[in-house]
Design a protein around this motif. Sequence first.
Motif, PDB file in Angstrom:
ATOM      1  N   UNK A  64       0.811  -1.225   0.000  1.00  0.00           N
ATOM      2  CA  UNK A  64       0.000   0.000   0.000  1.00  0.00           C
ATOM      3  C   UNK A  64       0.844   1.275   0.000  1.00  0.00           C
ATOM      4  N   UNK A  65       2.121   1.189   0.355  1.00  0.00           N
ATOM      5  CA  UNK A  65       2.978   2.373   0.351  1.00  0.00           C
ATOM      6  C   UNK A  65       3.479   2.710  -1.057  1.00  0.00           C
ATOM      7  N   UNK A  66       3.212   1.838  -2.025  1.00  0.00           N
ATOM      8  CA  UNK A  66       3.737   2.075  -3.373  1.00  0.00           C
ATOM      9  C   UNK A  66       2.650   2.601  -4.307  1.00  0.00           C
ATOM     10  N   UNK A  67       3.094   3.409  -5.260  1.00  0.00           N
ATOM     11  CA  UNK A  67       2.190   3.896  -6.294  1.00  0.00           C
ATOM     12  C   UNK A  67       1.938   2.800  -7.329  1.00  0.00           C
ATOM     13  N   UNK A  68       0.937   3.019  -8.155  1.00  0.00           N
ATOM     14  CA  UNK A  68       0.749   2.144  -9.306  1.00  0.00           C
ATOM     15  C   UNK A  68      -0.628   1.525  -9.380  1.00  0.00           C
ATOM     16  N   UNK A  69      -0.947   1.055 -10.581  1.00  0.00           N
ATOM     17  CA  UNK A  69      -2.198   0.342 -10.800  1.00  0.00           C
ATOM     18  C   UNK A  69      -2.132  -1.016 -10.113  1.00  0.00           C
ATOM     19  N   UNK A  70      -3.237  -1.423  -9.506  1.00  0.00           N
ATOM     20  CA  UNK A  70      -3.346  -2.828  -9.117  1.00  0.00           C
ATOM     21  C   UNK A  70      -3.522  -3.630 -10.404  1.00  0.00           C
ATOM     22  N   UNK A  71      -2.917  -4.820 -10.478  1.00  0.00           N
ATOM     23  CA  UNK A  71      -3.030  -5.608 -11.721  1.00  0.00           C
ATOM     24  C   UNK A  71      -4.479  -5.820 -12.176  1.00  0.00           C
ATOM     25  N   UNK A  72      -5.366  -6.133 -11.246  1.00  0.00           N
ATOM     26  CA  UNK A  72      -6.763  -6.401 -11.647  1.00  0.00           C
ATOM     27  C   UNK A  72      -7.448  -5.131 -12.147  1.00  0.00           C
ATOM     28  N   UNK A  73      -7.023  -3.984 -11.598  1.00  0.00           N
ATOM     29  CA  UNK A  73      -7.585  -2.695 -12.012  1.00  0.00           C
ATOM     30  C   UNK A  73      -7.217  -2.425 -13.484  1.00  0.00           C
TER      31      UNK A  73
END
Length: 237
Positions: free
Chosen positions: A139-148
């Motif tokens: 949760x501390x990292x940026x980025x898209x979740x794979x499923x998103x």
Amino acid sequence: MELPPSAAARIAENLASVQDCIAVAAARSGRPVSAVTLVAVTKYAGSDAAQALVRAGCHDLAESRPQELWHKAAALADQPVRWHLVGHLQRNKLKRTLPLIWLIHSCDSLRLLAAIDAEAQQLGRRPAVLLEVNISGDPAKHGFAPHELTAAWDVVLGHQHVELRGLMGMAGVEGDLELARRDFTALRLLRDKLQTAAGHRVRLDELSMGMSGDYEVAIAEGATIVRIGSALFEGLA
Ligand SMILES: *Cc1c(COP(=O)(O)O)cnc(C)c1O
């Protein structure tokens, strides 16, 4: 400003030794060394050290903060540099940042993608973009979740003013190479899946993964771009 010659020499040596390691890692996985681009992350260093890297033959430089990128891009304006942004980009910094950039590694949300697309249209540009994926789910990292990313893939592909080139990711845990390998493999498989779903609409050729501590593993797992910072500045006071 100029670095002392000894510091510039050390940077050139560090660069050569990282380049050697990249060549060995590429050969070990049966890939040509030209398949891997070294991007030097200069966030720990000043413009003088960045300039020493350019003199030593490294023309791909990255910053993680837009303001620092503006600053160094201005200081090195007369140098042949391709600038990469690897950190979070606030939408209010887009207008000033886009014209300076060769590749944005850190497009980390649909909101930012839409904003880049709109600004690119305004500027009459088509910036090259990687989608940052939070592959480890930290949760501390940026980025898209794979499923998103999978769920919104058609929406992503609808942005006509950006050139989607691939994915960027970071290993979740620093210092554990087996966990890093697992994360890098997952990023590559996600890329393959998204590429299949996109057909001919985009070519997701680039996988930006691997930093000073884990780039050899990343190359074994298919990295086409490694982002190296601290290893290039070792031994400097
Ligand atoms: C700082 C940074 C790097 C380089 O990290 P090192 O471990 O110093 O090589 C790579 N990628 C991103 C996104 C960074 O912020």
